[in-house]
Write a protein that holds these residues in place. Sequence first.
Motif: not given
Lengths: 152, 227, 215, 263
Positions: B32-33, B59-69
């Motif tokens: 969701l994030f 952007m998609v990559w940065v968000m995937a990283l943050l979501a995993t974190l």
Amino acid sequence: MHPLRKQRLQLVILLVVATSLVVGLVLYMLRENGNFFYTPAEIIGGEAPRDVYLRAGGMVVDGSLQRAEDSLWVQFKVTDGIETLTVEYSGILPDLFAEGEAAIASGIVDDNLVLQASEILAKHDENYTPPEVADAMNEAYKQKQENKEGSL
Amino acid sequence: MARQMDSGFLAWLRRDLLLAWRRRGEVASPVLFFIMVSTLIPLGLTPESTRLAEVAAGMVWVMALLATLLSVDGLFASDYQDGSLEQMLITPQLLPLPVLGKITAHWLTTGLPLTLVSPLLGLMLSLPAAGFIPLLWSLALGTACLSLIGAVGAALTVSLRKGGLLLTLLVMPLYMPVIIFGSASVSYAIDGINWLPPLAVLGALCAAAVALCPLAVAGALRATASN
Amino acid sequence: MSLSSSSLLSIENLAFERDDSRLFDGINLTVNGGDILQIEGANGSGKTTLLRLLTGALQPSAGRINYQGQPISENRYDYLADMLYIGHQPAVKLNLTAEENLRWMVASAAKSNRVAVADALAEVGLAGYSDIPCYTLSAGQHRRVALARLLISEARLWYLDEPFTAIDKQGVSLLQSCLQHHVAQGGLVVLSTHQDLALNNVRKYNLLSRAEYLV
Amino acid sequence: MNLFSDWTWFHRLGSPRWFYQNSGRWLPWLSVVTLVVLATGLVWGLAFAPADAKQGNSFRIIYIHVPASFLALAGYYIMAIAGAVGLIWKMKLSYMVMKSAAPIGAVLTFIALFTGAVWGKPTWGTYWVWDARITSMLILLFLYAGVMALQYAYHSVDAASKAGAILALVGTVNIPIIYKSVDWWYTLHQPATIKLTSAPSMHPDMFQPLLVMIAGFYLFYALVLILQTRNEILRRERNTSWVRELAAAKMTTNTIANEAKSE
């Protein structure tokens, strides 16, 4: 088999498989990784792809630098000794940029075979020429010599 | 009635998957994030599709990283609190194997869903058509790396009360190559360059992480969780 | 040496220090099958630490622990497979049912019997609760889930850290009979508790005075 | 009988007390040598080396920048090796060295980045470029910060040491990967040709003072590392008898000196 030995075996197999994967993939990468540096001759000759970000470099041709009066737009020519490529750029040129010196431009080649650069780099040490520029120029020079000899 | 036991990999994988299924609402939050933040990007940056397309891959990559974190923080936390981690440390199995089981479960419940919804985000951010397949592949491999590396950080901070921020500091620098090659393979595809080399590097990183991270996690858990 | 080599568990000159401050040292103990050893000592005297040293989760600063005459670091697998430890936290997952929890704990233990899970739950008084997630259960019931492991376990070495906390009277007598049964079959129990056990053949070891006495 | 008789030197080396007492004997010499070498290098480099044909005097910043970068990177490996030795041989002194090395390395990394930015402005026309070397230096700074933060986050010294050592080791694997990945990333999006002047192509008149400065920085690094480690030893061993005796002895000499003064 003793369960501990079985687990050790699993761990070792995992390590071996992972290591071989790393080696294999890196080798593939090294083989496939193309060179994104093109000489003016290659670009003019149509060997370089269009509409793709690439780098080109060579010697800035003496007297080719033109500046716009009202903006930061500049145009200059670089040569590898065979062909000359026109480069257009909008922005501040590095201090060490000078005619007769080597420069590298990164950007996209448009339909008129003009490199629309988004970045210009100048070499900053007189003892140091970017190796790919030096190689390319040596290669071009050799070819030119051979061609000359051939035509004679 | 003593029986041969498995390596612990499958047992822990199965348990964590079952647990994730029981709290599926919570597990869905990284996804969701991921979606919510990507709706902010056109609002914050530009709604213009050509300019969005330029930044979409990154952007998609940065968000995937943050979501995993976001989710990797809890990888060992609840096990540490209720004593299950203590039990894991004293099982006769070789510790890296149960650890790898837990990390695999984490990837299956965060990285894989993120990968699967990424085409939707690609559409929202007007990602050029050539980028979709590389996006899927790179996210699938890349989020596995993120889970593996993140697990090292989670293990190092599991016994600390405010480990979350510290975890970010520890893990972010290590995430750097993953995000570079992940977004590179997408942008190469968009630029019409062969995008397999960066994907191959991502695969190599992933294989190396599979081999090394469980060992580091096991060491970190032994060093910190028992104190 | 010859004496200790025949015993199931022997502790030689064990010391533990954390951050250069010594918690205890010079602990010598021999525990055999059929023994119940009760560790005593004030709060902070190192009862939990001693038990965790026994599990191998902590490394002693000096001395060693022998299992069947061999240091546990040398036959780690066999030792841990023959051991069951229940710590302060019962390791019960709140989102799983009592039965799932127990099945999971049993699956991760080396020596245990799979089929008896339902029987064990019934025996600890959780017969009707096997399908309910554990977050609806009380702290005492969580402990009962953990203690149900004892009924299934086939490990010979039991290490129990304050097993009687949060358990009602009925549970206490159940646990005591369980311990009795275990040692009668040749098992060994090391536990820490402040409660006086209504069992015979309990040896007490006081960590502070380092004195051992038989009740 | 004694299997480890050949290893006594190693264990003696691992004793904080032995290290403290012996390093105390060497310290004055080391500091004098460091001072002399650094002063020579600085005066030579800043005043006597010729100005660069293209960059003028701004190139002189390399006399700080290059040695600091060298030591920032070498310091990370020193820290990681110290951590590994601690993990493998359970050597306390080694953990102390590791803890002491982290802030020194972080400061050197910062100096390298800062001087690089100052130098970059006149040379490349920008303070910051996402070049492989610069980016990996920034990551190096973060890695140092992580190790330091872990040291402070744990109450237990043992846990902090082990956790820091593991993180440092993971970092050593990552520094080359990060360097390579950024470098490779640039072959497309930015050229990797922005590189520091490769040393051998420098004129000897410029290069010699640089070598002196690098040697000076190594000495300086060793000096600060030893001083920091000594502090750490005193802090961690404050409850041992030898540190107490040391403190008591110091106290009496001080009081005697004070009394002498007051009289």
